[in-house]
Design a protein around this motif. Sequence first.
Motif, short mmCIF file in Angstrom:
data_model
loop_
_atom_site.label_atom_id
_atom_site.label_comp_id
_atom_site.label_asym_id
_atom_site.label_seq_id
_atom_site.Cartn_x
_atom_site.Cartn_y
_atom_site.Cartn_z
N CYS A 107 8.18 35.25 35.01
CA CYS A 107 7.95 36.69 35.07
C CYS A 107 6.78 36.99 36.00
CB CYS A 107 7.67 37.26 33.68
SG CYS A 107 9.03 37.01 32.50
N GLN A 108 6.93 38.03 36.81
CA GLN A 108 5.90 38.44 37.75
C GLN A 108 5.56 39.91 37.53
OE1 GLN A 108 8.39 35.95 41.03
NE2 GLN A 108 6.80 37.25 41.88
N MET A 109 4.37 40.30 37.96
CA MET A 109 3.98 41.69 37.88
C MET A 109 4.78 42.51 38.91
SD MET A 109 1.84 42.24 35.51
CE MET A 109 0.56 41.53 34.47
N ARG A 110 4.90 43.81 38.67
CA ARG A 110 5.61 44.68 39.60
C ARG A 110 4.91 44.65 40.97
NH1 ARG A 110 9.33 48.30 38.41
NH2 ARG A 110 8.78 48.15 36.19
N ASN A 111 5.72 44.66 42.03
CA ASN A 111 5.22 44.61 43.42
C ASN A 111 4.46 43.31 43.70
OD1 ASN A 111 6.24 47.23 43.89
ND2 ASN A 111 4.36 48.14 43.04
N SER A 112 4.84 42.25 43.02
CA SER A 112 4.15 40.97 43.22
C SER A 112 4.38 40.44 44.62
CB SER A 112 4.65 39.95 42.19
OG SER A 112 4.10 38.68 42.46
N SER A 113 3.34 39.84 45.18
CA SER A 113 3.45 39.24 46.51
C SER A 113 3.59 37.72 46.43
CB SER A 113 2.20 39.59 47.33
OG SER A 113 1.03 39.11 46.69
N ILE A 114 3.75 37.20 45.20
CA ILE A 114 3.81 35.76 44.98
C ILE A 114 5.22 35.22 45.26
CG2 ILE A 114 3.75 34.00 43.17
CD1 ILE A 114 1.03 34.67 44.14
N ASP A 115 5.29 34.09 45.94
CA ASP A 115 6.55 33.38 46.17
C ASP A 115 6.37 31.96 45.66
OD1 ASP A 115 8.99 32.53 47.03
OD2 ASP A 115 8.44 32.37 49.15
N PRO A 116 6.75 31.71 44.39
CA PRO A 116 6.51 30.38 43.80
C PRO A 116 7.29 29.28 44.52
CG PRO A 116 7.04 32.01 42.11
CD PRO A 116 7.36 32.62 43.42
N MET A 117 6.69 28.10 44.60
CA MET A 117 7.34 26.90 45.13
C MET A 117 7.14 25.78 44.12
SD MET A 117 5.90 27.03 49.03
CE MET A 117 6.49 25.37 49.34
N PHE A 118 8.21 25.04 43.86
CA PHE A 118 8.15 23.99 42.86
C PHE A 118 8.45 22.64 43.49
CE2 PHE A 118 9.27 27.81 40.49
CZ PHE A 118 8.29 27.80 39.51
N PHE A 119 7.66 21.64 43.10
CA PHE A 119 7.88 20.25 43.50
C PHE A 119 8.06 19.46 42.20
CE2 PHE A 119 5.42 22.38 46.71
CZ PHE A 119 6.00 21.96 47.91
N PHE A 129 16.04 10.11 33.13
CA PHE A 129 14.68 10.66 33.13
C PHE A 129 14.01 10.38 31.79
CE2 PHE A 129 16.10 13.96 30.37
CZ PHE A 129 14.97 14.59 29.88
N GLU A 130 12.72 10.20 31.88
CA GLU A 130 11.87 10.10 30.70
C GLU A 130 10.83 11.21 30.73
OE1 GLU A 130 10.18 8.87 27.16
OE2 GLU A 130 12.09 8.24 28.05
N THR A 131 10.27 11.45 31.91
CA THR A 131 9.30 12.53 32.10
C THR A 131 9.60 13.26 33.41
OG1 THR A 131 7.59 11.25 30.95
CG2 THR A 131 6.85 13.11 32.28
N VAL A 132 9.51 14.58 33.36
CA VAL A 132 9.66 15.42 34.55
C VAL A 132 8.31 16.09 34.81
CG1 VAL A 132 10.82 17.40 35.58
CG2 VAL A 132 12.11 15.82 34.14
N HIS A 133 7.73 15.84 35.99
CA HIS A 133 6.47 16.47 36.38
C HIS A 133 6.79 17.61 37.35
CE1 HIS A 133 4.27 12.99 34.76
NE2 HIS A 133 5.17 12.24 35.37
N ILE A 134 6.30 18.80 37.04
CA ILE A 134 6.56 19.98 37.87
C ILE A 134 5.24 20.48 38.41
CG2 ILE A 134 7.55 22.30 37.95
CD1 ILE A 134 9.21 21.51 35.48
N TYR A 135 5.16 20.58 39.74
CA TYR A 135 3.99 21.12 40.42
C TYR A 135 4.35 22.48 40.98
CZ TYR A 135 1.93 16.49 40.13
OH TYR A 135 1.42 15.30 39.67
N LEU A 136 3.52 23.46 40.67
CA LEU A 136 3.72 24.82 41.15
C LEU A 136 2.69 25.14 42.23
CD1 LEU A 136 4.78 27.76 41.05
CD2 LEU A 136 3.19 28.14 39.14
N ARG A 137 3.19 25.50 43.39
CA ARG A 137 2.35 26.05 44.45
C ARG A 137 2.93 27.38 44.85
NH1 ARG A 137 2.64 20.51 45.93
NH2 ARG A 137 0.63 19.47 45.94
N SER A 138 2.13 28.27 45.40
CA SER A 138 2.61 29.60 45.70
C SER A 138 2.19 30.06 47.08
CB SER A 138 2.09 30.61 44.66
OG SER A 138 2.54 30.28 43.38
N ARG A 139 3.15 30.69 47.75
CA ARG A 139 2.83 31.40 48.99
C ARG A 139 2.62 32.84 48.61
NH1 ARG A 139 7.82 28.46 51.60
NH2 ARG A 139 8.88 30.01 50.32
#
Length: 377
Positions: free
Chosen positions: A165-177, A228-238
């Motif tokens: 969920c993002q705030m209204r008019n959000s400028s965030i573009d999430p990227m996941f690795f 899989f045993e563990t899934v690591h998720i990295y979040l970076r944002s433009r």
Amino acid sequence: MQWLNRVQSFLYCNENGFWGTFLESQRTCVCHTGVTLCQRPIPCVIGGNNSCAMCSLANISQCGSCNKGYKLYRGRCEPQNVDSERSEQFISFETDLDFQDLELKYLLQKMDSRLYIHTTFISNEIRLETFFDPRWRKRMSLTLKSNKNRMDYLHMIIGLSMKICQMRNSSIDPMFFVYVNPFSGSHSEGWSMPFGEHGYPRWEKVRLQNSQCFNWTLLLGNRWKTFFETVHIYLRSRAKIPTGLRNDTGQGPVDLGDPNKRQIYIKISDIQVFGYSLRFNADLLRSAVQQVNQSYTQGNQFYSSSSVMLLLLDIRDRINRLAPPSAPGKPQLDLFSCMLKHRLKLNNSEMIRVNHALDMYSTEILKQSDHLTAKLC
């Protein structure tokens, strides 16, 4: 080659109103719209040795008959002296949840509970259902702790979903690795999901009705399902950062009252791994591995247990067949050794001896090509 590729794309990547490009090296389609519904069944490979002699009339993607010296087993050809049904006593590769990709797509859309894998969410930087500043790298993990809690199972991942969920008019573009540890181990013993490369799927993003929330879904399906045993998720944002926040470290408390900061905050409401578990008889498999290990240390007597060698060759092949895609000309990752290390607790010397014994038996007795893989564990 250009015309051949256009014809193959027309034949195999033209389904459900979607179009794609056929990748012959990977035998898969890259769908132009980003969804994974453009691919039709791709015919089996006809050739010598363990290739098909003829494709099945009922399912063109599977073998219908095999060459001399090979037998048909569940749509594929394997040496006549391999008993894959016996392998099921060690690892139950065949399950009731082996759905077709269109069925999986439907079940994931319905969030079918049969595909839920209950994992433990771990993060020192993110709390679910809580807004946070995503401008700096955030890490979270979903783990099973099978060595403690579910020792009689191996686990397969076929999809991943997140509600963001993002705030209204959000400028965030999430990227996941995303990094995957197949059978536990350190972070360096994981591999990175190559989104969009070599036919690998991408995230699909769907906005929820009357909401600032989005469902992010990754459907691996039968082609790219893996252990899989563990899934690591990295979040970076433009993001387009407001002028007043460009020197802000982003490490302070969340301030929902500040209109400048509000537009960059997001929250992850839910995160779910989809897949299923395979029954795993560690004691039985460890006993078979130790037979090979002991025979190998006795020199030329290691061929005496041929039934065990054939069994382990079959298990190794079926495990490594579920490795992630590799670049053209590059060997696949060796998941079998990771299983030996983390689920059977073999040390490095034992792992090397077992794999070397299997390689020698395969090349010298069965006259098969070398088994080339890249080390992961």
